[in-house]
Write an enzyme that holds these catalytic residues in place. Structure first.
Site, short mmCIF file in Angstrom:
data_model
loop_
_atom_site.label_atom_id
_atom_site.label_comp_id
_atom_site.label_asym_id
_atom_site.label_seq_id
_atom_site.Cartn_x
_atom_site.Cartn_y
_atom_site.Cartn_z
CG HIS A 27 -23.66 65.35 77.83
ND1 HIS A 27 -22.34 65.61 77.56
CD2 HIS A 27 -23.90 64.10 77.37
CE1 HIS A 27 -21.80 64.57 76.95
NE2 HIS A 27 -22.72 63.63 76.83
CD GLU A 208 -22.56 59.47 70.49
OE1 GLU A 208 -21.61 60.26 70.65
OE2 GLU A 208 -23.76 59.78 70.73
#
Ligand code: HPA
Ligand code: ZN
Length: 343
Positions: A27, A208
């Site tokens: 990211h 996740e």
């Protein structure tokens, strides 16, 4: 000692340092180092709610994904101009040059910028100018992934994607990130249909913090081409077989998993088991400014904790190219180069 080590005398650590690699889960907002954040805040006349770089770094202790996201979105707020996005991206590219990354697929969160009034054009042009300079000056190729925030409504995400249509040649795929629990893949069925109609590839964070069921639905409902994280696949043997059969790549992020308490310690990290089960795992840094390291730091930490062999390190690095969105001919060139370097 492995046959690999006999042949070329490169141990796992040397392989990590010397082999070219790709990063597939990153990211750009998560590469925002505190020093740069303070410098950009100052030039934009913004007062950060922290006295110093150290005070900010001291906050980087997270009990879960949400605690991290709250700080991460706060940091994003100082980004305003095209130069800010250029500087952020360039700083990351210089870091990965040192780690021998030759290809990177970068996610950005458009809504975290446009919702504050920053124009999409400003964000995309700042990032893309840096990517172009990196291709020319650092020899790093790249793709951009338009990542939607799953804590927002599907309607908001559809609007964001609609606004991106004029720039759609600038990115290769859509992604789905932010708070996973309570925001399952099927909430975004229409968004992914729209992305497919636009000719974009599809990836999504799944497994996740969310359960194996979220990974099933990312595959079967959203039709993803790749899975970001995917740790929780291992809870479900049928799912493991399914992901192996489909040949889907998992973009695993060891230091992120440690910092966000997805694993208790790195000795318990599932990446070695993933490889043993035939899953196409890769190593990535996710948000390196917040999680204590860039891609080679991740490779080194996991190699030490799990005593990975040279073969396992090479497999992970080859997976980074085969799991990339590069054309097949490019993947082959990169993998041939690795084979030459370890011969
Ligand atoms: N998970 C989900 N969303 C994110 C992350 C992450 O690790 N990093 C930035 N957005
Ligand atoms: Zn991520």
């Amino acid at each position: 000692m492995s046959t690999l080590n006999h042949r070329n005398n490169m141990n796992a650590l040397e392989l990590i340092n010397n082999l070219p690699k790709a990063e597939l889960h990153l990211h750009i907002e998560g590469t925002f180092e505190p020093e740069l954040m303070f410098a950009i805040a100052e030039r934009n006349g913004i007062k950060l709610p922290y006295k110093s770089v150290q005070e900010l770094r001291d906050l980087y202790q997270f009990n879960n994904l949400q605690e991290f996201l709250d700080i991460y979105y706060q940091g994003v707020n100082v980004l305003q101009t095209k130069q800010d996005y250029y500087d952020l991206t360039w700083a990351y590219l210089e870091k990965i040059k040192a780690d021998n990354v030759v290809h990177t697929e970068i996610m950005f969160d458009p809504q975290s910028h446009t919702d504050r009034g920053v124009k999409l054009e400003v964000v995309i042009s700042g990032i893309c100018d840096a990517l172009k300079d990196a291709e020319e000056q650092l020899g790093i190729s790249s793709y951009l992934i338009f990542s939607l925030l799953r804590h927002l409504s599907e309607e908001d995400c559809l609007t964001a994607l609609e606004q991106a249509v004029p720039y759609k040649d600038k990115f290769i795929a859509i992604g789905l990130d932010s708070s996973e629990l309570g925001h399952p893949p099927e909430k975004f069925t229409n968004l992914y249909k729209k992305a497919e109609a636009l000719g974009l590839l599809k990836t999504a964070h799944a497994g996740e913090e969310g359960p194996a069921e979220y990974v099933w639905n990312a595959i079967d409902v959203l039709g993803v081409d790749r899975i970001d994280h995917g740790n929780r696949c291992l809870d479900d043997e049928k799912l493991v077989d399914y992901v192996v059969e489909k040949g889907l790549t998992l973009t695993v992020c060891p230091l992120s998993n440690l910092k966000l308490r997805v694993v208790k310690d790195l000795q318990q990290h599932p990446i070695k088991t993933m490889l043993q089960k035939g899953l196409k795992a890769t190593v990535n840094s996710d948000d390196p400014a917040y999680f204590g390291g860039y891609i080679n730091d991740n490779f080194k930490a996991i190699t030490e904790a799990l005593d990975l062999s040279g073969e396992e390190v090479v497999q992970l690095i080859k997976n980074s190219f085969s799991g990339s969105f590069l054309p097949d001919s490019q993947k082959e060139l990169h993998i041939t180069k690795i084979n030459e370097l370890i011969a």
